[in-house]
Design a protein around this motif. Sequence first.
Motif, short mmCIF file in Angstrom:
data_model
loop_
_atom_site.label_atom_id
_atom_site.label_comp_id
_atom_site.label_asym_id
_atom_site.label_seq_id
_atom_site.Cartn_x
_atom_site.Cartn_y
_atom_site.Cartn_z
N GLN A 157 3.00 -0.99 13.71
CA GLN A 157 2.83 0.46 13.62
C GLN A 157 4.16 1.18 13.79
N PHE A 158 5.00 0.70 14.71
CA PHE A 158 6.33 1.28 14.89
C PHE A 158 7.13 1.18 13.60
N GLY A 159 7.08 0.01 12.96
CA GLY A 159 7.81 -0.19 11.70
C GLY A 159 7.31 0.71 10.59
N LEU A 160 5.99 0.90 10.51
CA LEU A 160 5.43 1.80 9.50
C LEU A 160 5.88 3.24 9.74
N GLN A 161 5.86 3.65 10.98
CA GLN A 161 6.31 5.01 11.32
C GLN A 161 7.81 5.17 11.01
N PHE A 162 8.59 4.15 11.33
CA PHE A 162 10.03 4.14 11.07
C PHE A 162 10.28 4.33 9.57
N GLY A 163 9.56 3.57 8.74
CA GLY A 163 9.72 3.67 7.29
C GLY A 163 9.29 5.01 6.73
N LYS A 164 8.20 5.56 7.28
CA LYS A 164 7.74 6.88 6.83
C LYS A 164 8.74 7.96 7.18
N GLN A 165 9.30 7.90 8.38
CA GLN A 165 10.27 8.92 8.81
C GLN A 165 11.53 8.89 7.96
N ARG A 166 11.89 7.72 7.48
CA ARG A 166 13.10 7.60 6.66
C ARG A 166 12.83 7.74 5.17
N VAL B 171 -1.00 -4.44 4.31
CA VAL B 171 -1.45 -3.28 5.08
C VAL B 171 -1.17 -2.06 4.23
N TYR B 172 -2.16 -1.21 4.06
CA TYR B 172 -1.97 0.05 3.34
C TYR B 172 -1.61 1.12 4.35
N VAL B 173 -0.53 1.82 4.10
CA VAL B 173 0.00 2.81 5.05
C VAL B 173 -0.98 3.96 5.17
N SER B 174 -1.37 4.22 6.40
CA SER B 174 -2.28 5.32 6.70
C SER B 174 -1.50 6.62 6.91
N PRO B 175 -2.08 7.75 6.54
CA PRO B 175 -1.39 9.01 6.83
C PRO B 175 -1.31 9.29 8.33
#
Length: 79
Positions: free
Chosen positions: A36-45, A73-77
């Motif tokens: 989840q941290f990695g997904l958030q990291f990628g979304k922020q960038r 995993v499909y990225v959730s909003p």
Amino acid sequence: MLSVPPAISLLIVISTSDVSASPLPDWLKDVDARVQFGLQFGKQRGFIKPGDPIIVVTGWKQGPGYTNTMRIVYVSPLC
């Protein structure tokens, strides 16, 4: 010769981040928290967005030498 439709694309991003949180006592929950941290990291960038399919590579148990699990995993909003 292999023909690939123009609509198919692949983006490979390797990026480092500093996970400053201590590992959770439950290894599976810790892995999920780091994903989840990695997904958030990628979304922020800006290199992933909600709905994108992401391939997560993890181990089936804790420790070196057990990395043999891939899941999509499909990225959730919400992540």
